[in-house]
Write a protein that holds these residues in place. Structure first.
Motif, short mmCIF file in Angstrom:
data_model
loop_
_atom_site.label_atom_id
_atom_site.label_comp_id
_atom_site.label_asym_id
_atom_site.label_seq_id
_atom_site.Cartn_x
_atom_site.Cartn_y
_atom_site.Cartn_z
N PHE A 165 0.82 -1.20 0.00
CA PHE A 165 0.00 0.00 0.00
C PHE A 165 0.86 1.26 0.00
O PHE A 165 0.47 2.28 -0.57
N GLU A 166 2.01 1.23 0.63
CA GLU A 166 2.94 2.36 0.55
C GLU A 166 3.42 2.57 -0.89
O GLU A 166 3.61 3.69 -1.33
N SER A 167 3.61 1.47 -1.61
CA SER A 167 4.16 1.56 -2.97
C SER A 167 3.18 2.17 -3.95
O SER A 167 3.58 2.74 -4.98
N GLY A 168 1.89 2.01 -3.68
CA GLY A 168 0.89 2.50 -4.61
C GLY A 168 0.67 1.58 -5.80
O GLY A 168 -0.11 1.90 -6.71
N SER A 189 8.17 5.36 -3.33
CA SER A 189 7.52 5.02 -2.07
C SER A 189 8.42 5.26 -0.87
O SER A 189 7.93 5.42 0.25
N GLY A 190 9.73 5.26 -1.07
CA GLY A 190 10.65 5.55 0.03
C GLY A 190 10.70 4.48 1.10
O GLY A 190 10.98 4.78 2.27
N LEU A 191 10.47 3.22 0.73
CA LEU A 191 10.54 2.15 1.72
C LEU A 191 11.95 1.92 2.22
O LEU A 191 12.15 1.36 3.29
N ARG A 192 12.93 2.33 1.42
CA ARG A 192 14.34 2.25 1.83
C ARG A 192 14.98 3.61 1.66
O ARG A 192 14.67 4.34 0.72
N PHE A 226 10.20 7.40 7.85
CA PHE A 226 9.49 6.13 7.83
C PHE A 226 10.10 5.21 6.78
O PHE A 226 10.45 5.63 5.68
N SER A 227 10.22 3.92 7.13
CA SER A 227 10.85 2.97 6.21
C SER A 227 10.36 1.55 6.50
O SER A 227 9.56 1.31 7.41
N LEU A 228 10.89 0.63 5.73
CA LEU A 228 10.60 -0.78 5.92
C LEU A 228 10.98 -1.25 7.33
O LEU A 228 10.37 -2.18 7.87
N ALA A 229 11.95 -0.59 7.94
CA ALA A 229 12.36 -0.96 9.31
C ALA A 229 11.21 -0.78 10.29
O ALA A 229 11.04 -1.58 11.22
N ASP A 230 10.41 0.27 10.11
CA ASP A 230 9.27 0.48 10.99
C ASP A 230 8.21 -0.60 10.77
O ASP A 230 7.64 -1.11 11.74
N LEU A 231 7.96 -0.95 9.51
CA LEU A 231 6.95 -1.96 9.23
C LEU A 231 7.35 -3.32 9.80
O LEU A 231 6.55 -3.99 10.46
N GLU A 232 8.58 -3.74 9.53
CA GLU A 232 9.01 -5.06 9.98
C GLU A 232 9.06 -5.13 11.50
O GLU A 232 8.67 -6.14 12.11
N CYS A 288 11.75 -4.86 -0.34
CA CYS A 288 12.80 -4.29 -1.19
C CYS A 288 12.40 -4.35 -2.66
O CYS A 288 12.64 -3.40 -3.43
N LEU A 289 11.79 -5.46 -3.06
CA LEU A 289 11.33 -5.60 -4.44
C LEU A 289 10.28 -4.54 -4.77
O LEU A 289 10.33 -3.90 -5.83
N LEU A 290 9.33 -4.33 -3.86
CA LEU A 290 8.31 -3.31 -4.07
C LEU A 290 8.93 -1.93 -4.15
O LEU A 290 8.49 -1.08 -4.95
N ASP A 291 9.95 -1.69 -3.35
CA ASP A 291 10.64 -0.40 -3.39
C ASP A 291 11.36 -0.20 -4.73
O ASP A 291 11.42 0.91 -5.24
#
Length: 260
Positions: free
Chosen positions: A23-26, A87-90, A193-199, A78-81
């Protein structure tokens, strides 16, 4: 155009991470809910390759990308990012990206096995124990990996030694302190905010129902848990729940780290 199908369980643990990351990725994806605790990942409807059957994460979601199954929540994130860099997941800074991955690895290899062990004994064992032997063996028979099938049998039997339980509880205490300390000068684990918060949230938040003492006296942790919970992507992920207690929707795995 990339075609995505996400097979996911209740929004907790790795399924929560991947749902929120999606959902972050859109990115557009077809969402297909499966009951991970009833081994529906192996029922023949979910595409599974070698990597999926031998996932270190155990029984997590499967994201099918243009027909190829991918597993393990951090790697899917990471793949989604990569598919949606905006999306800024990383972090984009090389050092911060390394630091984020090191943080996520700690969560995967230190916290997740302990959290999963406690969650499964508390919530999954009763569901599996209620099945008769033939029904249970029918569920696990399609599992290709012998060690994963053995973990299902151990979970059904409720096997968790006192030492394993104590070590698992200690890891939850260690994780909540680690997060609370990290937030001394920031709102998010990596600053942004990043994948670290989600995991981290995906594995830590369910432990409030099992080890409330690990959360006591940690106001920064409490505020962060609320920030993550109310983030639109996480709120949308949590809304995918199909059971009254989605945080309890665990399945056997991940295993204790043995890879190095």
């Amino acid at each position: 155009m990339t075609t995505l199908f996400l097979y996911h369980g209740e929004p907790t643990g790795p399924s929560l991470t991947v749902l929120a990351a999606l959902f972050e990725s859109g990115l557009a994806a077809d969402l297909l809910h499966i009951d991970l605790a009833m081994a529906q990942r192996h029922a023949g409807e979910v595409p599974l390759g070698f990597e999926a059957n031998y996932s270190v994460e155990g029984e997590g979601p499967v994201l099918v990308v243009d027909g190829e199954p991918t597993v393990d929540s951090v790697f899917i994130g990471c793949l989604l990012d990569d598919l949606a860099p905006q999306s800024g997941l990383r972090p984009t800074d090389p050092y911060l990206r390394w630091e984020m991955m090191a943080w996520c690895r700690w969560m995967i290899e230190r916290l997740a096995p302990g959290a999963a062990a406690l969650a499964n004994i508390a919530w999954t064992t009763p569901r599996l124990a209620a099945l008769d032997d033939a029904e249970f063996e029918g569920l696990v028979a399609p599992i290709e990996a012998d060690d994963l099938r053995d973990r299902w049998r151990q979970t059904r039997a409720g096997l968790l030694s006192d030492d394993h339980r104590k070590a698992s509880e200690a890891r939850v205490h260690e994780a909540t302190k680690k997060i609370d300390d990290r937030l001394a000068d920031r709102d998010w684990i990596m600053g942004d905010f990043s994948l670290a918060d989600l995991e981290s949230y995906a594995w830590v938040a369910p432990m409030r129902d099992l080890i409330p003492a690990a959360f006591e006296g940690k106001p920064r942790l409490a505020a962060w848990l609320e920030r993550v919970k109310t983030r639109p992507s996480v709120a949308r992920a949590l809304a995918q729940a199909q059971k009254p207690e989605p945080a309890h929707g665990f399945a056997p795995g991940p295993e204790i780290n043995r890879w190095g």
